[in-house]
Scaffold this motif. Structure first.
Motif, PDB file in Angstrom:
ATOM      1  N   ALA A 345      65.173  47.801  57.766  1.00  8.90           N
ATOM      2  CA  ALA A 345      66.347  47.639  58.621  1.00  8.90           C
ATOM      3  C   ALA A 345      67.286  48.806  58.342  1.00  8.90           C
ATOM      4  N   GLY A 346      68.037  49.232  59.366  1.00 11.12           N
ATOM      5  CA  GLY A 346      69.014  50.297  59.147  1.00 11.12           C
ATOM      6  C   GLY A 346      70.178  49.795  58.313  1.00 11.12           C
ATOM      7  N   ALA A 375      63.436  52.616  60.958  1.00  8.34           N
ATOM      8  CA  ALA A 375      63.877  52.104  59.654  1.00  8.34           C
ATOM      9  C   ALA A 375      62.687  51.823  58.739  1.00  8.34           C
ATOM     10  N   ARG A 376      61.463  51.853  59.309  1.00  7.92           N
ATOM     11  CA  ARG A 376      60.278  51.762  58.444  1.00  7.92           C
ATOM     12  C   ARG A 376      60.196  52.942  57.487  1.00  7.92           C
ATOM     13  N   PHE A 377      60.739  54.099  57.923  1.00  2.00           N
ATOM     14  CA  PHE A 377      60.574  55.305  57.088  1.00  2.00           C
ATOM     15  C   PHE A 377      61.827  56.161  56.963  1.00  2.00           C
ATOM     16  N   SER A 378      62.925  55.792  57.621  1.00  2.00           N
ATOM     17  CA  SER A 378      64.107  56.650  57.485  1.00  2.00           C
ATOM     18  C   SER A 378      65.368  55.828  57.254  1.00  2.00           C
ATOM     19  N   SER A 379      66.418  56.521  56.842  1.00  2.00           N
ATOM     20  CA  SER A 379      67.658  55.892  56.392  1.00  2.00           C
ATOM     21  C   SER A 379      68.804  56.327  57.285  1.00  2.00           C
ATOM     22  N   GLY A 380      69.910  55.634  57.175  1.00  2.00           N
ATOM     23  CA  GLY A 380      71.121  56.071  57.847  1.00  2.00           C
ATOM     24  C   GLY A 380      71.587  57.417  57.306  1.00  2.00           C
TER      25      GLY A 380
ATOM     26  N   TRP B 120      67.269  50.316  48.303  1.00  2.00           N
ATOM     27  CA  TRP B 120      66.165  51.239  48.583  1.00  2.00           C
ATOM     28  C   TRP B 120      64.841  50.491  48.590  1.00  2.00           C
ATOM     29  N   MET B 387      60.730  56.702  50.486  1.00  2.00           N
ATOM     30  CA  MET B 387      61.613  55.535  50.428  1.00  2.00           C
ATOM     31  C   MET B 387      62.673  55.648  51.520  1.00  2.00           C
ATOM     32  N   LYS B 388      63.315  54.558  51.800  1.00  2.00           N
ATOM     33  CA  LYS B 388      64.437  54.580  52.713  1.00  2.00           C
ATOM     34  C   LYS B 388      65.445  53.543  52.278  1.00  2.00           C
ATOM     35  N   ARG B 389      66.682  53.743  52.740  1.00  2.00           N
ATOM     36  CA  ARG B 389      67.824  52.985  52.248  1.00  2.00           C
ATOM     37  C   ARG B 389      68.335  52.072  53.361  1.00  2.00           C
TER      38      ARG B 389
END
Lengths: 429, 429
Positions: A345-346, A375-380, B120, B387-389
């Motif tokens: 999730a974001g 959101a499976r692989f990236s972040s805000g 994370w 990883m993602k946050r």
């Protein structure tokens, strides 16, 4: 609006279609964008002037290429006091949250006597794309500019289209508040090209962030590697997980707060009570009728809205992980236990008193979040998008004796004798 | 080899040309790659079989689509003991360095009573591209696979072309050691497409990393956003800053350790002693003559090698920052003081006993580093790439009363009434 029940026989298939439908622009603008970028690279400012006349309908030499700092300050000073205080509160809270993201440098010597570490530095210059028209949001400027400044970026450049020469005073005020260093009145793919390649007037930057239309997104994608960019962004989306204890009109308002962004936005409700699902659907209709943004919100809700009833919230995390939504609101008695099981999730909004919109403006965390299951692989967006890490290694003779021979063996096995030689020539010395 | 002196009148211009020359493939493979990706998306495994027959000259149904775990283990067990110990030392040191990169979650409540945080998570699945032929390096497999496993990635998939069906046993051994879960015998743009879209045989992944040729790099670029990818990689490069106290043949070996990678690789020496510059140039010729990789190294050195003499090392950081090189070796009396002034570099190697090649294999930090001046805005591979946050926000009624009205004011100013409504409907309740 699509009404699904998890107990229906066709549910898995219908839900899979919701997950796989990306709702993204099918327009192929790659060739157009490539031609525009080539033009900017070759002709620089002359290309910017021509393309601005063509797309935005004004002559940059007459309207002015940039907006100076005094004009931005004047826009800020002219703000109505409540709005000014709101913008200041938002800026202060965004700054505080992002300051805590600053990464720590490392520097240590391990048991083999090898000194290892990593040093973080800000990029020298960042460019922020700020859309014109409907999507020109001062909040978006703050969310992009403040992390850059917190990271330590010395030169922060805004590009923004000013159709027919008209600027958005709220955006200028936010630019002043956030400490933006330059504001250029150019938009579209050509503005992104100018930031990446540089022109006589606009010096190149290292990173380009910010939302934009399909041309802007494609320009960023094509320039990825020439500059750093933030994640490709698609239509906004919210997943609300709510039980029947929430007043239906509150949940309806939350769903519509995404729907009003764009007809391609998506709002999804998961609830454990089929009657409550119907009550929210009714409340959405009531709320819609009272909205100034009714047309957009209604189209989004009718075409992309989804309500799912489940037998138990125990089923919700698996559905949420498959959707990997930008925003996830959990309005239940124990939101924490559901959050712990949501990996993708974001941003998550916990409890009955945390409407997603507080995150858009004043909560502090970034509102630039991954969409379209990214959101499976990236972040805000974060300060890390404006920084980079340099690792370092230091050996003395003893440390090289300890670990160097292994490197020699591997280099020889890989058929790289000069690698081996650069180590062996220093051994037994 | 280009010989420059910083005191020459044309130096600034000549150096600017070294900086701007990207040495990257000019071949435009975008259309070819787009067609291949479309084919894989539409026909899945059938496309993989056809393209493997065409490019790698073998029939996957005969040679086998994948290499099983037992075969990888057998390759590891069959390693010559010194090599096996070297691979184990490398894996252990890479694991230790990357374990310390694991980010910390945040969870706190601020003065306004707003609970804020970030969690994370690892991506569910990662795909590693491992080139066939000359560039099939077990060290590269370790450098990609171990950070993914340290991050907590549950499913780690290798794709690698096996021209004429031949596999590289060292790569299989490294896959076993690193804990790779699947090895598929497909390479090229189509293998990247299979990882991103998935086929009947190969389930899709969330992130694709690893080096490859122009087709592989273009496929990753085109799929950026469908999956996460690591930075676009260009030819390798080293900048050596060395004084006359270093034995010339050592510095020559360091320069050639990059040159032997590929004719497009670049090695640059900056020294404060013109006579020493000449001595290193002579040593390079002596070292070249003894190298099994002489042909490649000589071509790289002749075409792309640069030696610059400066009046003082005080000039070096500005030159290094402009080059933003992948590797920077500082072999001087006080390397620390120069490093502190170098903001843009992939990795720095300090002192006279730290040849860059130790970093390629056993030092611990990642050897996947930004090339082509991308150290201005990007970092070496790390656990964060896998990883993602997810941020989170929680307000109670009091916190919403405190900061909600400011969000209402901003939402109204931005023309988003449903945003405002989702907050106001919860105020004064």
């Amino acid at each position: 609006m699509l009404r699904l029940s998890a107990k229906d026989p066709g549910f898995a298939e219908a839900f899979a279609r919701v997950v796989s439908d990306r709702r993204e622009s099918a327009v192929d603008v790659a060739a157009d964008v490539a031609a525009i970028l080539r033009d900017v690279r070759e002709r620089g400012d002359a290309a910017l002037a021509d393309l601005t006349a063509k797309f935005d309908g004004h002559d940059l030499d007459q309207t002015g290429w940039n907006v100076d700092a005094a004009t931005c300050k004047a826009a800020f000073d002219a703000l109505e006091p409540t709005l000014r205080a709101a913008l200041e509160l938002a800026a202060e809270r965004i700054r505080a949250y992002h300051a805590a993201q600053l990464p720590e440098n490392r520097d240590y010597t391990d048991a083999a006597g090898v000194r290892l570490g990593a040093t973080w530095n800000a990029v020298d210059a960042a460019g922020l794309y700020v859309p014109g028209g409907r999507a020109a949001y001062p909040s978006s400027l703050l969310m992009n500019a403040i992390p850059a400044k917190v990271a330590g970026v010395e030169r922060l450049v805004v590009v923004t289209p000013t159709p027919k020469g008209e600027v958005n005073p709220l955006v200028l005020a936010a630019a002043h508040l956030a400490g933006v260093d330059e504001v250029w009145r150019v938009g579209g793919a050509h503005a992104v090209g100018a930031l990446a390649y540089g022109t006589d007037r606009i010096a190149p930057v290292d990173v380009v962030t910010g939302p934009g239309n399909a041309w802007v997104a494609e320009a960023k994608r094509q320039l990825y590697g020439v500059v750093g960019i933030d994640m490709v962004a698609g239509p906004s989306e919210i997943l609300v997980i709510a039980d029947a204890k929430n007043e239906p009109r509150r949940i309806a308002a939350d769903l519509l707060s995404q729907a009003e962004h764009d007809p391609t936005s998506q709002s999804i409700l998961i609830t454990d009570d089929a009657a409550y699902a119907d009550a929210v659907a009714e409340a959405v209709e009531l709320e819609l009728a009272a909205l100034a943004t009714e047309k957009t919100a209604r189209e989004s809700w009718n075409v992309n809205g989804v309500i799912i009833d489940v037998a138990s919230f125990d089923e919700a995390p698996a559905l949420a992980n498959a959707l990997a939504a930008e925003h996830v609101e959990i309005a239940t008695d124990d939101p924490e236990s559901l959050m712990r099981r949501i990996r993708h999730a974001g941003s998550v909004f916990l409890g009955r008193m945390t409407p997603e919109a507080v995150g858009d403006y004043v909560a502090g965390p970034n509102h630039v979040l991954p969409t379209g299951r990214r959101a499976r692989f990236s972040s805000g967006l974060s300060v890390l998008d404006f920084m980079k890490r340099t690792s370092f290694i230091q050996l003395d003779a003893a440390a090289l004796e300890a670990i160097g021979p292994a490197a020699v063996a591997l280099a020889e096995a890989e058929g790289l004798p000069a690698h081996a030689r650069s180590i062996s020539v220093r051994l037994n010395s």
